[in-house]
Scaffold this motif. Structure first.
Motif, PDB file in Angstrom:
ATOM      1  N   SER A  81       0.850  -0.925   0.204  1.00  0.00           N
ATOM      2  CA  SER A  81       0.035   0.128   0.039  1.00  0.00           C
ATOM      3  C   SER A  81       0.857   1.347  -0.015  1.00  0.00           C
ATOM      4  O   SER A  81       0.555   2.182  -0.865  1.00  0.00           O
ATOM      5  N   PRO A  82       1.832   1.322   0.967  1.00  0.00           N
ATOM      6  CA  PRO A  82       2.696   2.615   0.748  1.00  0.00           C
ATOM      7  C   PRO A  82       3.374   2.723  -0.418  1.00  0.00           C
ATOM      8  O   PRO A  82       3.890   3.877  -1.014  1.00  0.00           O
ATOM      9  N   ILE A  83       3.704   1.957  -1.104  1.00  0.00           N
ATOM     10  CA  ILE A  83       4.015   1.865  -2.587  1.00  0.00           C
ATOM     11  C   ILE A  83       3.212   2.171  -3.360  1.00  0.00           C
ATOM     12  O   ILE A  83       3.612   2.934  -4.377  1.00  0.00           O
ATOM     13  N   ILE A  84       2.075   1.622  -3.696  1.00  0.00           N
ATOM     14  CA  ILE A  84       1.069   1.822  -4.580  1.00  0.00           C
ATOM     15  C   ILE A  84       0.769   3.388  -4.364  1.00  0.00           C
ATOM     16  O   ILE A  84       0.652   4.137  -5.465  1.00  0.00           O
ATOM     17  N   TYR A  85       0.537   3.834  -3.350  1.00  0.00           N
ATOM     18  CA  TYR A  85      -0.174   5.159  -3.044  1.00  0.00           C
ATOM     19  C   TYR A  85       1.038   6.038  -2.652  1.00  0.00           C
ATOM     20  O   TYR A  85       0.922   6.874  -1.794  1.00  0.00           O
ATOM     21  N   ASN A  86       2.220   5.945  -3.010  1.00  0.00           N
ATOM     22  CA  ASN A  86       3.227   6.793  -2.916  1.00  0.00           C
ATOM     23  C   ASN A  86       3.078   8.133  -3.639  1.00  0.00           C
ATOM     24  O   ASN A  86       3.264   8.465  -4.891  1.00  0.00           O
ATOM     25  N   PRO A  87       2.705   9.330  -2.960  1.00  0.00           N
ATOM     26  CA  PRO A  87       2.349  10.536  -3.643  1.00  0.00           C
ATOM     27  C   PRO A  87       3.554  11.155  -4.416  1.00  0.00           C
ATOM     28  O   PRO A  87       3.151  11.782  -5.640  1.00  0.00           O
ATOM     29  N   GLU A  88       4.719  10.811  -4.481  1.00  0.00           N
ATOM     30  CA  GLU A  88       5.766  11.193  -5.317  1.00  0.00           C
ATOM     31  C   GLU A  88       5.910  10.362  -6.562  1.00  0.00           C
ATOM     32  O   GLU A  88       6.649  10.552  -7.610  1.00  0.00           O
ATOM     33  N   ASN A  89       5.184   9.188  -6.610  1.00  0.00           N
ATOM     34  CA  ASN A  89       5.449   8.275  -7.870  1.00  0.00           C
ATOM     35  C   ASN A  89       3.899   7.606  -8.044  1.00  0.00           C
ATOM     36  O   ASN A  89       3.570   6.532  -7.629  1.00  0.00           O
ATOM     37  N   PRO A  90       3.175   8.199  -9.051  1.00  0.00           N
ATOM     38  CA  PRO A  90       1.848   7.695  -9.353  1.00  0.00           C
ATOM     39  C   PRO A  90       1.896   6.292 -10.023  1.00  0.00           C
ATOM     40  O   PRO A  90       0.972   5.539 -10.206  1.00  0.00           O
ATOM     41  N   PHE A  91       2.926   5.830 -10.192  1.00  0.00           N
ATOM     42  CA  PHE A  91       3.356   4.542 -10.831  1.00  0.00           C
ATOM     43  C   PHE A  91       4.016   3.583  -9.871  1.00  0.00           C
ATOM     44  O   PHE A  91       4.542   2.502 -10.433  1.00  0.00           O
ATOM     45  N   GLY A  92       3.957   3.893  -8.694  1.00  0.00           N
ATOM     46  CA  GLY A  92       4.311   2.814  -7.637  1.00  0.00           C
ATOM     47  C   GLY A  92       3.769   1.537  -7.857  1.00  0.00           C
ATOM     48  O   GLY A  92       4.347   0.562  -7.406  1.00  0.00           O
ATOM     49  N   TYR A  93       2.583   1.252  -8.392  1.00  0.00           N
ATOM     50  CA  TYR A  93       2.042  -0.038  -8.446  1.00  0.00           C
ATOM     51  C   TYR A  93       3.082  -1.107  -9.357  1.00  0.00           C
ATOM     52  O   TYR A  93       2.866  -1.879  -9.164  1.00  0.00           O
ATOM     53  N   ARG A  94       3.653  -0.298 -10.119  1.00  0.00           N
ATOM     54  CA  ARG A  94       4.688  -1.283 -11.093  1.00  0.00           C
ATOM     55  C   ARG A  94       5.665  -1.657  -9.895  1.00  0.00           C
ATOM     56  O   ARG A  94       6.121  -2.977 -10.141  1.00  0.00           O
ATOM     57  N   ILE A  95       6.259  -1.062  -9.010  1.00  0.00           N
ATOM     58  CA  ILE A  95       7.182  -1.632  -8.259  1.00  0.00           C
ATOM     59  C   ILE A  95       6.679  -2.628  -7.130  1.00  0.00           C
ATOM     60  O   ILE A  95       7.155  -3.714  -7.006  1.00  0.00           O
ATOM     61  N   ALA A  96       5.367  -2.514  -6.891  1.00  0.00           N
ATOM     62  CA  ALA A  96       4.717  -3.501  -6.015  1.00  0.00           C
ATOM     63  C   ALA A  96       4.548  -4.788  -6.854  1.00  0.00           C
ATOM     64  O   ALA A  96       4.736  -5.710  -6.326  1.00  0.00           O
ATOM     65  N   TYR A  97       4.012  -4.627  -8.010  1.00  0.00           N
ATOM     66  CA  TYR A  97       3.822  -6.161  -9.104  1.00  0.00           C
ATOM     67  C   TYR A  97       5.340  -6.505  -9.089  1.00  0.00           C
ATOM     68  O   TYR A  97       5.435  -7.991  -8.947  1.00  0.00           O
ATOM     69  N   LEU A  98       6.342  -5.769  -9.392  1.00  0.00           N
ATOM     70  CA  LEU A  98       7.866  -6.427  -9.408  1.00  0.00           C
ATOM     71  C   LEU A  98       8.185  -7.138  -7.945  1.00  0.00           C
ATOM     72  O   LEU A  98       8.875  -8.216  -7.989  1.00  0.00           O
ATOM     73  N   ILE A  99       7.778  -6.622  -6.979  1.00  0.00           N
ATOM     74  CA  ILE A  99       8.036  -7.167  -5.745  1.00  0.00           C
ATOM     75  C   ILE A  99       7.331  -8.537  -5.545  1.00  0.00           C
ATOM     76  O   ILE A  99       7.867  -9.463  -5.078  1.00  0.00           O
ATOM     77  N   MET A 100       5.944  -8.482  -6.126  1.00  0.00           N
ATOM     78  CA  MET A 100       5.213  -9.730  -6.078  1.00  0.00           C
ATOM     79  C   MET A 100       5.879 -10.914  -6.923  1.00  0.00           C
ATOM     80  O   MET A 100       5.924 -12.019  -6.557  1.00  0.00           O
TER      81      MET A 100
END
Length: 425
Positions: free
Chosen positions: A158-177
């Motif tokens: 959640s903190p990665i997905i909703y990082n206000p400085e990175n609207p594409f934080g969900y991409r990092i979350a998927y790579l971690i997955m």
């Protein structure tokens, strides 16, 4: 010198199943709602269009499950689990690199394949093969790993997905997955054995509760019953309503002004409570029977819809959001454990393989419909409230209809059991 006591390999297989539930279900499926608003906002995609990826996932899972037995016979457990984890890694990478809706549709296809190959159906098969005693308790414990995994994943991503400085934080979350899944593959695949050896885990199945020990009717007779089709329709409606509620809840809470961190905590709360309710639903069924247990789950679903519409950014609204997380978790076993119990309760063990397959298929088909409809309503009206209240009305109707289904089924059971008693006299 005494020889070392041999480890009962059943517990190794239970560990394997727990890992599959924790990561493959909990990380890949349990937090899908957290990604909805982030992805659609970042790429400017309509939520109704994005939710089609979920429909693709559910239809793929339903299609693969129709051939699960044949695939298992040809590939075996280890190869199927390996293919399933590989498919989940591919979906994670595709979701991380996708720049348009078609990439997410492809990811939905691989997600459906992966979940069909190595999660609920496979876990249930393995536990039933290896655990001849306390099967229900062990299966409930293992399936609860989904909720625990989802709760843990929500706090990580959640903190990665909703990082206000990175609207594409969900991409990092998927790579971690994807990285987590690769590690899981390395751990569990070498541990998998196809068949248990003769020993404690291979003991005959002890006699179960009377309601579960009912021989029942042939499938040819079951499909002639009118309540068979009414039950299938109710199961479709239940899958449609509950999966949609679960899928849009996080986005709805964010839309009404709740902080993303608070929303993530609610997702974790729901997942943790659900981990408990899967086990407790089985306990309730053993103690109080099908009617009481199913009514509790159905009524919880109706209450959950009301609570979600009242959620807002006030202190009261936040309390109602927490109440929703708990209440909907009481209803969600209708999608999993209750399907198996309901199929056995209505038609018995003899027709169980086919009736369970059909009930699982129509339930999954409901998943495929619910999310697109809910998000189409949001795109049209700018709010989920109209469809949430509609789902509440549908679940109220399902609650009532199920009572008549059980009445008809129990009358047929008495007739069948009486006829068999006469033959044995």
């Amino acid at each position: 010198m005494q020889p070392k006591k041999k480890i009962n390999y059943m517990w190794v297989m239970v560990f394997v199943c727990f890992m599959l539930g924790f990561f493959c279900l909990g990380f890949c499926s349990g937090n899908k709602s957290l990604y909805l608003a982030a992805i659609t906002d970042a790429l400017g995609i309509k939520r109704s269009l994005f939710s089609v990826s979920d429909s693709i996932r559910y239809l793929t899972t339903a299609g693969v499950n129709l051939f699960f037995g044949s695939l298992l016979h040809k590939l075996g457990v280890r190869k199927m689990v390996g293919v399933g984890i590989l498919a989940l890694i591919i979906q994670s990478v595709l979701s991380a690199v996708a720049t348009n809706i078609w990439g997410f549709y492809a990811a939905g296809l691989f997600l459906g394949i992966g979940l069909a190959f190595c999660t609920t159906t496979m876990i249930s098969f393995v536990i039933r093969r290896w655990c001849k005693e306390n099967t229900g308790k062990i299966l409930g414990f293992v399936l609860a790993a989904n909720g625990v995994g989802a709760a843990a994943a929500a706090q990580v991503v959640s903190p990665i997905i909703y990082n206000p400085e990175n609207p594409f934080g969900y991409r990092i979350a998927y790579l971690i997955m994807a990285a987590c899944l690769a590690v899981v593959a390395v751990i569990v695949l070498p541990l998998i054995k196809e068949q248990p050896e003769e020993g404690p885990s291979a003991k005959p199945v002890p006699k179960q509760a009377k309601s579960r020990d009912w021989v029942g009717m042939d499938y040819a007779d079951a499909k002639k019953k009118g309540y068979f089709y009414i039950a299938a329709l109710c199961i479709f409606a239940t899958g449609m309503c509950l999966q949609a509620l679960s899928g849009i809840a996080a986005a709805h809470m964010k839309d009404v002004g709740l902080n993303p961190d608070f929303v993530a905590r609610m997702v974790s709360l729901q997942a943790l409570v659900m981990a408990c309710t899967k086990f407790l639903t089985g306990v309730s069924y053993d103690k109080f029977g099908m009617r009481v247990t199913m009514t509790i789950c159905d009524v919880a679903a109706v209450i959950a819809t009301v609570l979600l519409t009242l959620t807002n950014a006030t202190a009261t609204g936040m309390a109602l959001a927490a109440a929703f997380a708990v209440t909907v978790a009481l209803a969600l076993p209708l999608e999993t454990i209750m399907l198996s119990l309901f199929a056995a309760e209505l038609f018995g063990n003899r027709a169980f393989p086919k009736t369970m397959g059909i009930f699982a298929a129509v339930n999954t088909a409901g998943y495929a419909v619910g999310n697109p409809v809910a998000n189409w309503v949001f795109d049209t009206f700018g709010s989920y409230n109209p469809i949430i209240l509609t789902f509440g009305a549908i679940m109220l109707a399902v609650t009532i209809v199920f009572q008549f289904i059980l009445n008809s089924a129990y009358k047929d059971r008495k007739i069948i059991l009486a006829a068999r008693e006469e033959k044995t006299v």
